[in-house]
Design a protein around this motif. Sequence first.
Motif, short mmCIF file in Angstrom:
data_model
loop_
_atom_site.label_atom_id
_atom_site.label_comp_id
_atom_site.label_asym_id
_atom_site.label_seq_id
_atom_site.Cartn_x
_atom_site.Cartn_y
_atom_site.Cartn_z
N ASP A 110 0.85 -1.19 0.00
CA ASP A 110 0.00 0.00 0.00
C ASP A 110 0.88 1.23 0.00
N SER A 111 0.26 2.39 0.22
CA SER A 111 0.95 3.67 0.02
C SER A 111 1.72 4.16 1.24
N ILE A 112 1.83 3.35 2.29
CA ILE A 112 2.61 3.75 3.47
C ILE A 112 3.24 2.52 4.10
N ARG A 113 4.42 2.71 4.69
CA ARG A 113 5.09 1.64 5.42
C ARG A 113 5.48 2.15 6.80
N ASN A 114 5.38 1.27 7.81
CA ASN A 114 5.80 1.57 9.17
C ASN A 114 7.10 0.86 9.48
N GLU A 123 15.77 5.34 19.55
CA GLU A 123 14.74 4.51 18.94
C GLU A 123 13.48 5.32 18.65
N MET A 124 12.89 5.10 17.49
CA MET A 124 11.66 5.79 17.13
C MET A 124 10.92 5.01 16.05
N VAL A 125 9.68 5.41 15.80
CA VAL A 125 8.86 4.80 14.75
C VAL A 125 8.67 5.83 13.64
N ARG A 147 -2.65 4.21 12.64
CA ARG A 147 -3.24 3.87 13.94
C ARG A 147 -2.39 2.84 14.69
N ARG A 148 -1.96 1.81 13.98
CA ARG A 148 -1.15 0.76 14.62
C ARG A 148 0.23 1.30 15.02
N ALA A 149 0.80 2.15 14.19
CA ALA A 149 2.10 2.74 14.52
C ALA A 149 2.02 3.58 15.78
N ILE A 150 0.93 4.34 15.92
CA ILE A 150 0.75 5.17 17.11
C ILE A 150 0.56 4.30 18.35
N ASP A 151 -0.23 3.25 18.22
CA ASP A 151 -0.42 2.34 19.36
C ASP A 151 0.92 1.73 19.79
N TYR A 152 1.75 1.40 18.80
CA TYR A 152 3.08 0.84 19.11
C TYR A 152 3.92 1.88 19.85
N CYS A 153 3.85 3.13 19.42
CA CYS A 153 4.61 4.19 20.09
C CYS A 153 4.16 4.37 21.53
N ILE A 154 2.84 4.35 21.72
CA ILE A 154 2.31 4.53 23.08
C ILE A 154 2.74 3.36 23.98
N GLU A 155 2.67 2.15 23.43
CA GLU A 155 3.05 0.97 24.21
C GLU A 155 4.54 0.99 24.57
N LYS A 156 5.38 1.37 23.62
CA LYS A 156 6.83 1.34 23.82
C LYS A 156 7.42 2.67 24.27
N ARG A 157 6.57 3.71 24.37
CA ARG A 157 7.02 5.05 24.78
C ARG A 157 8.08 5.59 23.81
N LEU A 158 7.71 5.63 22.53
CA LEU A 158 8.64 6.06 21.49
C LEU A 158 8.11 7.29 20.75
N PRO A 159 8.99 8.16 20.28
CA PRO A 159 8.57 9.28 19.43
C PRO A 159 8.15 8.77 18.07
N TYR A 160 7.36 9.60 17.36
CA TYR A 160 6.75 9.17 16.10
C TYR A 160 7.00 10.22 15.02
#
Length: 285
Positions: A110-114, A123-125, A147-160
């Motif tokens: 698709d048109s975006i990759r995480n 470390e960041m997403v 949405r999934r990338a943001i949830d991953y950031c919140i879970e791992k406490r990472l900047p996005y």
Amino acid sequence: MAFENWFKRKAQNITTSTDDKRDVPKGLWHQTPSGKVVEHDELKKNNYVSPEDGFHVRIGSAEFFDILFDEGKFTELDANVESIDILNFKDTKSYTDRLKEVKAKTKLTDSIRNAVGTVNGTEMVVSCMDFAFIGGSLGSVMGEKIRRAIDYCIEKRLPYMIICQSGGARMQEATYSLMQLAKVQAKLAQLSEAGLLYIAYLCDPTFGGITASFAMTADIIMAEPKALIGFAGPRVIRETIGRDLPEGFQTSEFLQDKGFVDFIVKRTEIKDVVAKTINLLAVKA
């Protein structure tokens, strides 16, 4: 000999397309709008920025991830999420056939990759759009992947970070596409409530609903030099208001002057600037 090589490349249907930079023949060159000719290898060493005139060649997620992540190493997230033809949509061809063709051509789903990795040790997403996939258009998969990338950031406490390059919403998904704007903004609100940093990097072009939403709601908004950024195109605006537009209208420099963009960042400097921004502003876990 140079002409002979050129004709050989033409006969083999080898072009300067940025669709697949991982298998580019030796000796390929790129001509910038100002007429400068740059060898592909030299261009790659300079992060796909012409060393003579500073022109930023349009690139995809593979190249951006290689530029940003330390040693080009990263882990891709949600790689198997793909679009489907929800509405059985058909224009000049069916949406199903269009998806099959673009997936085969770009080797993208698709048109975006995480991806998650380290940028100068931090470390960041990063979510990066690919303009080669139906103009980097916003569809249900892009919204879900963000949405999934943001949830991953919140879970791992990472900047996005989101790297934006898009023509806007994907018409073949109609309202399902437009619903992603609210979906992404709701998730970004959660990211903000968690005290985590969100950076947007606007590339050429960034248009449509993406500009009207999450591209312009980041904590820090960066843009490539001379990138075209807007909602509607200049011709539509000119005809609507019946007036000539200012010089440089809708360029990143114009938007910075009007306060819509925080920093103009060359691609050759983006890794260091992103790392410094995170170290200055990100909340430590």
